[in-house]
Motif scaffolding. Structure first.
Motif, PDB file in Angstrom:
ATOM      1  N   ASN A   1       0.806  -1.206   0.033  1.00  0.00           N
ATOM      2  CA  ASN A   1       0.090   0.010   0.135  1.00  0.00           C
ATOM      3  C   ASN A   1       0.840   1.565  -0.038  1.00  0.00           C
ATOM      4  O   ASN A   1       0.210   2.306  -0.089  1.00  0.00           O
ATOM      5  CB  ASN A   1      -0.940  -0.017   1.155  1.00  0.00           C
ATOM      6  N   LEU A   2       2.242   1.177   0.032  1.00  0.00           N
ATOM      7  CA  LEU A   2       3.150   2.387   0.096  1.00  0.00           C
ATOM      8  C   LEU A   2       2.898   3.229  -0.921  1.00  0.00           C
ATOM      9  O   LEU A   2       3.084   4.558  -0.932  1.00  0.00           O
ATOM     10  CB  LEU A   2       4.601   1.987   0.340  1.00  0.00           C
ATOM     11  N   ALA A   3       2.246   2.895  -2.321  1.00  0.00           N
ATOM     12  CA  ALA A   3       2.312   3.725  -3.484  1.00  0.00           C
ATOM     13  C   ALA A   3       1.183   4.814  -3.198  1.00  0.00           C
ATOM     14  O   ALA A   3       1.132   5.844  -3.802  1.00  0.00           O
ATOM     15  CB  ALA A   3       2.077   2.827  -4.720  1.00  0.00           C
ATOM     16  N   GLU A   4       0.045   4.400  -2.168  1.00  0.00           N
ATOM     17  CA  GLU A   4      -0.843   5.130  -1.934  1.00  0.00           C
ATOM     18  C   GLU A   4      -0.631   6.323  -1.033  1.00  0.00           C
ATOM     19  O   GLU A   4      -1.457   6.938  -0.592  1.00  0.00           O
ATOM     20  CB  GLU A   4      -2.100   4.278  -1.602  1.00  0.00           C
ATOM     21  N   VAL A   5       0.528   6.038  -0.187  1.00  0.00           N
ATOM     22  CA  VAL A   5       0.712   6.928   1.001  1.00  0.00           C
ATOM     23  C   VAL A   5       1.003   8.483   0.606  1.00  0.00           C
ATOM     24  O   VAL A   5       2.005   8.758  -0.547  1.00  0.00           O
ATOM     25  CB  VAL A   5       2.224   6.566   1.684  1.00  0.00           C
ATOM     26  N   VAL A   6       0.576   9.250   1.174  1.00  0.00           N
ATOM     27  CA  VAL A   6       0.899  10.754   0.946  1.00  0.00           C
ATOM     28  C   VAL A   6       1.188  11.444   2.091  1.00  0.00           C
ATOM     29  O   VAL A   6       0.657  11.445   3.181  1.00  0.00           O
ATOM     30  CB  VAL A   6      -0.591  11.479   0.303  1.00  0.00           C
ATOM     31  N   VAL A   7       2.445  12.138   2.010  1.00  0.00           N
ATOM     32  CA  VAL A   7       2.926  12.740   3.165  1.00  0.00           C
ATOM     33  C   VAL A   7       2.138  14.182   3.090  1.00  0.00           C
ATOM     34  O   VAL A   7       2.612  15.006   2.227  1.00  0.00           O
ATOM     35  CB  VAL A   7       4.539  12.919   3.167  1.00  0.00           C
ATOM     36  N   THR A   8       1.776  14.728   4.370  1.00  0.00           N
ATOM     37  CA  THR A   8       1.083  16.121   4.097  1.00  0.00           C
ATOM     38  C   THR A   8       1.572  17.146   5.154  1.00  0.00           C
ATOM     39  O   THR A   8       1.289  18.076   5.339  1.00  0.00           O
ATOM     40  CB  THR A   8      -0.517  15.839   4.735  1.00  0.00           C
ATOM     41  N   ASN A   9       2.705  16.431   6.083  1.00  0.00           N
ATOM     42  CA  ASN A   9       3.534  17.126   6.924  1.00  0.00           C
ATOM     43  C   ASN A   9       4.628  16.700   7.322  1.00  0.00           C
ATOM     44  O   ASN A   9       4.689  15.640   7.653  1.00  0.00           O
ATOM     45  CB  ASN A   9       2.435  17.350   8.303  1.00  0.00           C
TER      46      ASN A   9
END
Length: 51
Positions: A42-50
């Motif tokens: 699932n890492l391809a779907e990870v979004v870092v927002t901060n």
């Protein structure tokens, strides 16, 4: 971290916990290899927002 991280602090870290931290910490839980494979897939779907 997905491949090798542990789910609980070591004894040295736990010794420095405040009472509140000790009471709030969940008991250690075993992370299975299947869970790690699922997380990694699932890492391809990870979004870092901060940072």
């Amino acid at each position: 971290m997905v491949r090798h991280a542990h789910t609980s602090p070591d004894e040295e870290d736990r010794a420095a916990f405040t009472r509140e931290q000790e009471e709030a910490w969940d008991p250690p839980a075993l992370v299975t290899q299947q869970q790690r494979v699922t997380w990694e897939s699932n890492l391809a779907e990870v979004v870092v927002t901060n940072p």
